[in-house]
Design a protein around this motif. Structure first.
Motif, PDB file in Angstrom:
ATOM      1  N   THR A  86       7.931   4.991  -3.850  1.00 37.71           N
ATOM      2  CA  THR A  86       7.750   6.301  -4.494  1.00 37.71           C
ATOM      3  C   THR A  86       6.329   6.511  -5.007  1.00 37.71           C
ATOM      4  N   ASP A  87       5.719   5.469  -5.553  1.00 40.27           N
ATOM      5  CA  ASP A  87       4.345   5.567  -6.051  1.00 40.27           C
ATOM      6  C   ASP A  87       3.823   4.163  -6.322  1.00 40.27           C
ATOM      7  N   LYS A  88       2.598   4.070  -6.861  1.00 39.52           N
ATOM      8  CA  LYS A  88       1.959   2.768  -7.072  1.00 39.52           C
ATOM      9  C   LYS A  88       2.176   2.201  -8.465  1.00 39.52           C
ATOM     10  N   TRP A  93       2.178  -4.275  -0.030  1.00 38.44           N
ATOM     11  CA  TRP A  93       1.439  -3.029   0.168  1.00 38.44           C
ATOM     12  C   TRP A  93      -0.057  -3.318   0.195  1.00 38.44           C
ATOM     13  N   ALA A  94      -0.789  -2.565   0.988  1.00 39.36           N
ATOM     14  CA  ALA A  94      -2.241  -2.742   1.047  1.00 39.36           C
ATOM     15  C   ALA A  94      -2.892  -1.435   1.488  1.00 39.36           C
ATOM     16  N   ASP A  95      -4.118  -1.229   1.010  1.00 38.34           N
ATOM     17  CA  ASP A  95      -4.863  -0.017   1.362  1.00 38.34           C
ATOM     18  C   ASP A  95      -5.345  -0.082   2.804  1.00 38.34           C
ATOM     19  N   PRO A  96      -5.506   1.077   3.431  1.00 39.78           N
ATOM     20  CA  PRO A  96      -6.094   1.096   4.781  1.00 39.78           C
ATOM     21  C   PRO A  96      -7.544   0.625   4.739  1.00 39.78           C
ATOM     22  N   GLN A  97      -8.032   0.205   5.878  1.00 33.83           N
ATOM     23  CA  GLN A  97      -9.465  -0.017   5.979  1.00 33.83           C
ATOM     24  C   GLN A  97     -10.171   1.346   5.968  1.00 33.83           C
ATOM     25  N   LYS A  98     -11.479   1.343   5.860  1.00 32.06           N
ATOM     26  CA  LYS A  98     -12.215   2.599   5.681  1.00 32.06           C
ATOM     27  C   LYS A  98     -12.015   3.570   6.840  1.00 32.06           C
ATOM     28  N   ASP A 134       2.553   4.515   4.976  1.00 34.45           N
ATOM     29  CA  ASP A 134       3.501   5.317   4.211  1.00 34.45           C
ATOM     30  C   ASP A 134       2.739   6.442   3.514  1.00 34.45           C
ATOM     31  N   ALA A 135       3.057   7.684   3.875  1.00 34.39           N
ATOM     32  CA  ALA A 135       2.285   8.832   3.381  1.00 34.39           C
ATOM     33  C   ALA A 135       2.436   9.030   1.876  1.00 34.39           C
ATOM     34  N   ARG A 136       3.576   8.623   1.310  1.00 29.33           N
ATOM     35  CA  ARG A 136       3.776   8.840  -0.123  1.00 29.33           C
ATOM     36  C   ARG A 136       2.839   7.986  -0.963  1.00 29.33           C
ATOM     37  N   ARG A 137       2.658   6.750  -0.581  1.00 30.01           N
ATOM     38  CA  ARG A 137       1.765   5.864  -1.335  1.00 30.01           C
ATOM     39  C   ARG A 137       0.351   5.846  -0.762  1.00 30.01           C
ATOM     40  N   ARG A 138       0.203   6.407   0.416  1.00 29.04           N
ATOM     41  CA  ARG A 138      -1.079   6.368   1.119  1.00 29.04           C
ATOM     42  C   ARG A 138      -1.566   4.923   1.269  1.00 29.04           C
TER      43      ARG A 138
END
Length: 538
Positions: free
Chosen positions: A115-117, A127-132, A152-156
């Motif tokens: 749902t969120d971070k 969970w992990a952030d995308p690369q640049k 996941d679009a909700r958490r980006r």
């Protein structure tokens, strides 16, 4: 006192394919209970139940959405309790699957986590952030093809899934996750289960630094990209040991329980990890790998698997099996021609009982069951669908148990089975073999009884007498008596020279003239000698 599991023969039951009791075409817990007398008659010591927990069944129950409830497809918790009671009355231990590395994406934990971070379970999954440039955090692939990361679009953010996209991986770096899983396991221990089979036990912990895996050494790119990497960082991390110790601490709270882990690694590294995870008496009690679930059917392969384990984990403990719900049935893998299938099946059980450790049998192998030819429109295993037809998935080994050729769907169900029951499998039905003293079913019962009668096979030290390929010789010695199994792993006749004063014992598929043993294709024989001599010339 020696623990029961050390020389146990464990019979794996795949619930949806064993026995359907309500006519919906899917096996269930009541059906299993009805057939337990048959299982006990084989001479096995325990049953292992593949997952029966609440699940959307994207991966046939290996995507759990509730760890402490029974999937209504299989029955109720009361049905499970009745199964347990019947098994224990028959002297059978009960081992159940625990799929801890990942859950279903429909598990309440993941629904909240995505749902969120900042929610209470935000860090319960990987969970992990995308690369640049927006690409996944690492180059890790999924076992089933494609990236091991899904955006996941909700958490980006991306979440990790070693298997299906619908099977997000739990974050074992978070101690709350381990706490929750331990409590789920405690639930079943309190209900009296005797042990757990831990699915993908070396996949629990991932590299926290999210480092890329290196490429493996391949000459031609493999059919599945997963095989193009050495999985140095995506699994089998050092921190996994700490998780296993925590689970073992839970087990130690209860009397006479056990843990067996499934190790999925590359090559003989599998056997090495088996040793790491079972040594010291503070992690798993036993482990098994895919090492003997392969197409490799050479003496060197079996010798190396066992020798590597005994050398690198002298205080560890193995469990060996030739088939399960994830691989093509071993009779199909190893028989070079259809007319050799029964011979291979008969040899396989006799070879297996000569190995040290616990043994695993997969439902139907005691019938010499062969792989079912599944057509594309019959597929239910979605994990490998993108690899068709080079890899036809796992449905072929999961088709229903065949009980009686004269009954509808061979006695499995009165309804349309979830996977087809086909003629080549029906010919091997239980009822037809029960009346034949030379059947594969009879051979399994005889071999397992022979193992129970011979302490050398259950407790003895293990050596491999030097014999030329394609012969495998396995010697088990105890109190001055040596029992040696000699196996011809080829489709050609082989002659073996025997030592003097060698006594043939037990079942045999070969002939002796003087001190020469003639073994036909996939033949075998057992011999007894005294004073530490080997049954074969070295």
């Amino acid at each position: 006192m020696r623990e029961w599991w050390r020389d146990a023969v464990i019979y794996q039951i795949y619930p949806r394919s064993f026995q359907d009791d309500n006519g919906d075409g899917v096996g269930d817990l009541k059906g299993i209970t009805r057939r337990l007398d048959y299982v006990a008659s084989l001479g096995v010591d325990a049953i292992w139940l593949s997952p029966f927990f609440t699940s959307p069944d994207k991966d046939m129950g290996y995507d759990v959405s509730d760890y402490t409830s029974v999937n209504a497809l299989f029955g109720t918790i009361e049905d499970f309790d009745a199964l347990m009671a019947k098994a224990h009355d028959l002297g059978l231990k009960v081992i159940i699957d625990q799929v801890l590395s990942h859950t279903s994406d429909q598990h309440p934990w993941f629904i909240e986590s995505r749902t969120d971070k900042v929610n209470p379970k935000a860090d319960w999954y990987v969970w992990a952030d995308p690369q640049k440039d927006g690409t996944p955090p690492t180059n890790w692939p999924s076992v089933f093809g494609g990236s091991a990361w899904m955006f996941d679009a909700r958490r980006r953010q991306y979440y990790m899934h070693n298997f299906l996209v619908s099977q997000p991986d739990l974050n074992f770096h978070n101690p709350q996750v381990v706490d929750a899983l331990i409590e789920a396991m405690r639930f079943w221990l309190k209900r009296g289960v005797d042990g757990f089979r831990l699915d993908t036990v070396n996949f629990y912990v991932h590299d926290k630094k999210l480092r890329d895996n290196p490429a493996s050494n391949w000459d031609q790119f493999p059919g599945n990209p997963y095989e193009a990497q050495t999985h140095l960082f995506s699994k089998t991390q050092p921190e996994n040991i700490g998780v296993l110790k925590r689970i073992r601490t839970l087990m130690n709270e209860f009397d006479d329980r056990m843990l067996i882990g499934e190790v999925g690694e590359d090559g003989l590294r599998q056997v090495e990890v088996m040793g790491e995870y079972t040594s010291g008496g503070d992690k798993l009690h036993m482990a098994y790998s895919f090492a003997m679930l392969s197409h490799d059917h050479t003496p060197d392969h079996f010798r190396n698997c066992i020798s590597e384990f005994l050398t690198k984990a002298p205080d560890g403990w193995p469990c060996w099996s030739f088939s399960n719900h994830d691989v093509q049935r071993h009779v199909t893998r190893w028989a070079s021609a259809p007319e050799l299938q029964n011979t291979v099946a008969r040899q396989a059980i006799n070879m297996l009982i000569s190995f040290p450790g616990a043994l695993g049998l997969y439902q139907g192998e005691e019938l010499g069951q062969i792989e079912t030819d599944i057509e594309f429109h019959e597929l239910r295993d979605l994990g490998y669908i993108d690899f068709w037809p080079d890899n036809k998935g796992r449905d072929g080994c999961r088709t229903p148990m065949v009980w009686d050729a004269s009954e509808t769907h061979a006695g499995f169900s009165t309804g349309e089975p979830w996977l087809p029951v086909k003629a080549p499998q029906i010919t091997r039905a239980v009822a037809g073999q029960e009346t034949k003293p030379d059947s594969i079913l009879a051979a399994y019962r005889t071999a397992l009884e022979f193992r129970k009668q011979r302490d050398e096979l259950r407790y003895g030290d293990t050596k491999f007498p030097s014999v030329p390929d394609p012969i495998l010789a396995v010697s088990r010695s105890l109190n001055g008596t040596v029992l040696t199994g000699v196996f011809n792993l080829s489709g050609d006749v082989q002659i073996v020279d025997l030592a003097a004063n060698t006594k043939q014992i037990g079942e045999a598929h070969g002939s002796i003239s003087g001190t020469q043993l003639t073994l036909p294709a996939f033949g075998f024989a057992f011999f007894e000698t005294q004073r530490g001599l080997s049954a074969v010339e070295v």
